[in-house]
Design a protein around this motif. Sequence first.
Motif, mmCIF file in Angstrom:
data_model
loop_
_atom_site.group_PDB
_atom_site.id
_atom_site.type_symbol
_atom_site.label_atom_id
_atom_site.label_comp_id
_atom_site.label_asym_id
_atom_site.label_seq_id
_atom_site.Cartn_x
_atom_site.Cartn_y
_atom_site.Cartn_z
ATOM 1 N N LEU A 2 32.005 37.530 43.079
ATOM 2 C CA LEU A 2 33.406 37.811 43.374
ATOM 3 C C LEU A 2 34.324 37.404 42.241
ATOM 4 O O LEU A 2 35.219 38.140 41.850
ATOM 5 C CB LEU A 2 33.804 37.085 44.658
ATOM 6 C CG LEU A 2 35.261 37.257 45.098
ATOM 7 C CD1 LEU A 2 35.523 38.698 45.485
ATOM 8 C CD2 LEU A 2 35.587 36.332 46.272
ATOM 9 N N ASP A 3 34.104 36.203 41.684
ATOM 10 C CA ASP A 3 35.027 35.670 40.684
ATOM 11 C C ASP A 3 34.824 36.295 39.310
ATOM 12 O O ASP A 3 35.527 35.957 38.381
ATOM 13 C CB ASP A 3 34.875 34.157 40.593
ATOM 14 C CG ASP A 3 35.406 33.467 41.835
ATOM 15 O OD1 ASP A 3 35.132 32.276 41.976
ATOM 16 O OD2 ASP A 3 36.069 34.119 42.652
ATOM 17 N N GLN A 183 39.732 42.255 47.221
ATOM 18 C CA GLN A 183 38.518 41.683 47.812
ATOM 19 C C GLN A 183 38.807 40.382 48.542
ATOM 20 O O GLN A 183 38.307 40.157 49.648
ATOM 21 C CB GLN A 183 37.470 41.428 46.725
ATOM 22 C CG GLN A 183 36.751 42.661 46.223
ATOM 23 C CD GLN A 183 35.636 42.307 45.254
ATOM 24 O OE1 GLN A 183 35.377 41.135 44.985
ATOM 25 N NE2 GLN A 183 34.980 43.316 44.703
ATOM 26 N N ARG A 184 39.613 39.514 47.916
ATOM 27 C CA ARG A 184 39.852 38.201 48.494
ATOM 28 C C ARG A 184 40.929 38.241 49.585
ATOM 29 O O ARG A 184 40.845 37.514 50.564
ATOM 30 C CB ARG A 184 40.250 37.216 47.397
ATOM 31 C CG ARG A 184 40.554 35.809 47.876
ATOM 32 C CD ARG A 184 39.370 35.140 48.587
ATOM 33 N NE ARG A 184 38.252 34.910 47.702
ATOM 34 C CZ ARG A 184 38.074 33.788 46.997
ATOM 35 N NH1 ARG A 184 38.965 32.819 47.082
ATOM 36 N NH2 ARG A 184 37.032 33.664 46.223
ATOM 37 N N ARG A 193 51.503 41.811 47.331
ATOM 38 C CA ARG A 193 50.446 42.177 46.385
ATOM 39 C C ARG A 193 51.036 42.455 45.001
ATOM 40 O O ARG A 193 50.547 41.972 43.983
ATOM 41 C CB ARG A 193 49.724 43.412 46.932
ATOM 42 C CG ARG A 193 48.627 43.980 46.058
ATOM 43 C CD ARG A 193 48.170 45.304 46.665
ATOM 44 N NE ARG A 193 47.134 45.917 45.882
ATOM 45 C CZ ARG A 193 45.841 45.677 46.018
ATOM 46 N NH1 ARG A 193 45.431 44.809 46.923
ATOM 47 N NH2 ARG A 193 44.949 46.282 45.260
ATOM 48 N N GLU A 194 52.137 43.229 44.982
ATOM 49 C CA GLU A 194 52.779 43.548 43.707
ATOM 50 C C GLU A 194 53.312 42.290 43.029
ATOM 51 O O GLU A 194 53.191 42.122 41.811
ATOM 52 C CB GLU A 194 53.913 44.542 43.941
ATOM 53 C CG GLU A 194 54.610 44.981 42.658
ATOM 54 C CD GLU A 194 55.705 45.996 42.911
ATOM 55 O OE1 GLU A 194 56.461 46.285 41.964
ATOM 56 O OE2 GLU A 194 55.813 46.487 44.059
ATOM 57 N N LEU A 207 45.178 34.764 40.616
ATOM 58 C CA LEU A 207 45.032 35.820 41.611
ATOM 59 C C LEU A 207 44.446 35.288 42.910
ATOM 60 O O LEU A 207 44.813 35.739 44.003
ATOM 61 C CB LEU A 207 44.136 36.935 41.057
ATOM 62 C CG LEU A 207 44.753 37.819 39.976
ATOM 63 C CD1 LEU A 207 43.680 38.602 39.252
ATOM 64 C CD2 LEU A 207 45.781 38.768 40.584
ATOM 65 N N LEU A 208 43.544 34.324 42.805
ATOM 66 C CA LEU A 208 42.886 33.794 43.993
ATOM 67 C C LEU A 208 43.699 32.713 44.681
ATOM 68 O O LEU A 208 43.483 32.437 45.864
ATOM 69 C CB LEU A 208 41.504 33.238 43.621
ATOM 70 C CG LEU A 208 40.524 34.264 43.058
ATOM 71 C CD1 LEU A 208 39.220 33.590 42.649
ATOM 72 C CD2 LEU A 208 40.254 35.365 44.063
ATOM 73 N N GLU A 209 44.646 32.085 43.953
ATOM 74 C CA GLU A 209 45.397 30.969 44.533
ATOM 75 C C GLU A 209 46.866 31.299 44.799
ATOM 76 O O GLU A 209 47.479 30.725 45.698
ATOM 77 C CB GLU A 209 45.334 29.756 43.590
ATOM 78 C CG GLU A 209 43.927 29.216 43.366
ATOM 79 C CD GLU A 209 43.404 28.435 44.564
ATOM 80 O OE1 GLU A 209 44.184 28.178 45.488
ATOM 81 O OE2 GLU A 209 42.216 28.103 44.568
#
Length: 852
Positions: A2-3, A183-184, A193-194, A207-209
Amino acid sequence: MLDLVGRDADLARIDAFVRELGALLVTGEPGAGKTTLLDFAASRAHTLGHVVVRATGVELESDLPYSALHELLHPLRDSFAPVLEVALGIREGPAPVRPEVADAVVELLRSGPPVLMIADDLSWIDRASASVLGMVAARLGGVRAGLLGAVRIGLGSFLGYAAIPVHELKPLDAWSAARLLGQRFPDLSADARELVLSRARGNPLALLELPAGPTRRLRELFVPHVRSLTPAARRLLLLAALDATGDRRVADSFDGSSSAELERAHLLHLEGATLVFRHPLIRSTTLEMATGAELREAHQRLAELFADRPDRCAWHLGEATVWPDESVAERLEESAASVMRRGDFVRAVAALTRAASLSPDSADRSRRLARAAYVGSHMTGGLRQARQVLADPHGSLQMAMTAAHVLLNGDGDVDTAHRLLAGAIADETLVKDADDATVEEALYTLMIVSYFGGRASLWEPLRAALGSDGPAIVRLSCDLLADPARTGVAALDRLSSAVAGLPAEADPTRIIRIALAAQIADRQRDCADALWRVARGNVLAAGLNARMLLSRQAFHEGRWDDARELADEAADRCREHGYTLLAWPGRHVQAQVAAVRGDDTTAMAIAGEMLQWAAPRGVRVVQTYAWQVRMMVALGRGDFEQAYLDGIRISPAGKLASHVPYALLVSLDLVEAAVRAGRSAEALDHVAAMRTVSRLSPRQALFVRAASALVTPDASAFDLFEQALAVPGAWPFDVARVHLLYGERLRRLRAVTAARTHLLAASSAFDRLGAEPWSQRAAAELRATSHSRHGGPSLTPQESEIARLAAAGLTNKQIGARLFLSPRTVQFHLHHVFAKLAISSRAALRDALDQP
């Protein structure tokens, strides 16, 4: 994985490296995925049957020399040679020199199966380990072994990796970033999202945090996690952050619930006998959040936990102690002797100076300071005059000065040099034994150390020592070099008097000191004749300084060939004679010339060298040189967002950073970058801050007026531009930039004839200077004012310019920033361009525009 979305090319590069081995350095911004890539390499190496050994640097400097090398090679300890055992503290013996240790490591790697050494966060490994690994990396040819390291962009290392191949882990492209986010967080709203994609700028960790808080800076992503911990778990996290080894006994000193809580929070976990942070930023975030009392309490606890390891225990005790304590001072002095036996003299100087500061008795304090000065100036190799200094029976203050120079030109750092010299100056016994000239020299040397350190706290001991009646040249230098935004204007009359006396001045050292102070007020031209006398004289250090100052003057006056020639000669001679620190101003001029002439490769390479050398040594001024060069490259490319991000590393928007003189010299750059990147509020705030220094020099007046014009939306901006151009001075590049900015504003307001006048002036000046990126920018603006047809008979000038930029690969946002249009307006024009040229994509633009 994923990462590792969007990392196919990076994975292929690492896979090829693991098969071939050798040496490779992975660089990237925090959160880019460097550690994840190292994990992938370890997994592939295990699959191929390689032995994998790992070590991770920590932001707090390790308390023992070779600690990182010990961690890295510990799994191979059964095959250690005696030399390696002595270096790593396993057995007693004479301290081996680093080349001998490197030889032993190479033989160790040669004697068994293929070995992959993985070193994460190279910026923070100890000096001795870094030096040896650099030597080993250069000798891996023919040895079935590899060294894979990771280092954060913007930080350097004592490794000296100039000859090691580098693979930069760049931000994810837009498609990959969107895929990873989807995905996350598949349920994220379109607006959120934007926003996340815009703020993250392709950084995987962000992006993940960031969805949990899209306005936080990357380092602050972990703050909520740390704050939510129970007190016991937070204390454990702080102990782990302060400990350099990841020793399991830190966790075992708490009940198991604290460790479990940290694992559930995804902050820290146990791997066998080692505590491992999920990400290096968690460690630094934890340290930043701790109060001084919490840090001292944690150091005290670690001293108790490691009572069986004297050196480590002594270091933690030194950090935990506030008031003089002879027992702690003694233990630090014993630790200094211990690390000297292992060959780490810089660590010994640090331990001795800390011991001196904790000594209740003045005689002990003087003795320990003198010992630190001796070790610093003599045992580390010293400058050539060290032996003469040591022969002087009244030379303790001189030894401290020599040691400071040696430390800053070698493997030392600003903090160690500063502590040693400030401690010597504060010691009444040492000062009383020295004559007035020696005391003045020591004060000026402390001023130079503080200047290169670039932090307000470093100047406090000097100001305390100076008082109101210290040497005039040192007080003048402090006022103009320490924090000129706040103290510079009040010193101008004294500066004028000093400069007026230069024609009759015979002392080369005094000439250099006056000229150095004068540069912040743009009085270099008044010092030129005196500087040339020094440059042609026979005093080596003064002559090199003079050439550096003359090269900087030539650059600002637009004599770029002269500037580069002077800088080349001075930098080469500095390296030849071991004046490493002094070489960097010359390298800075070389990089500036390359940047403004469009040689981005050379400019960025020199900036990288500056960061690599300066960051681990805490030499903030040289780091500032690097960010200024990167900023100029980005401005030339039209990447205004990147220019802004580099600029705020020097000084935050809306503030002239305290004790950062270069904040004044990039102020106009920062405002332009902010305006063109759509950061209007930040630009306005910065202009307000700049107005306080408009009287410091004519050049600052030009900057303030031009920057004010940039943030003024109506026609009153014209008067401000005219005022900027009316400022007397000879700065061709700066004046040309004002003409360009003025012309751009006039064209935007459709005052085409007036715009052409200023754009032609800018274009002509840039052409004479050889400022290729800026010439192209002015030419593009001129084309946009023309009524002739471009790119085909049906395109308007505006459509033609947008089409040309799109064909060159710029995004709608970048085009909009250049032409003062919104991305939506750019897209509107491109829609009409596609229709007129009978094409359907940007890829077809170049061919369509080439048609007659």
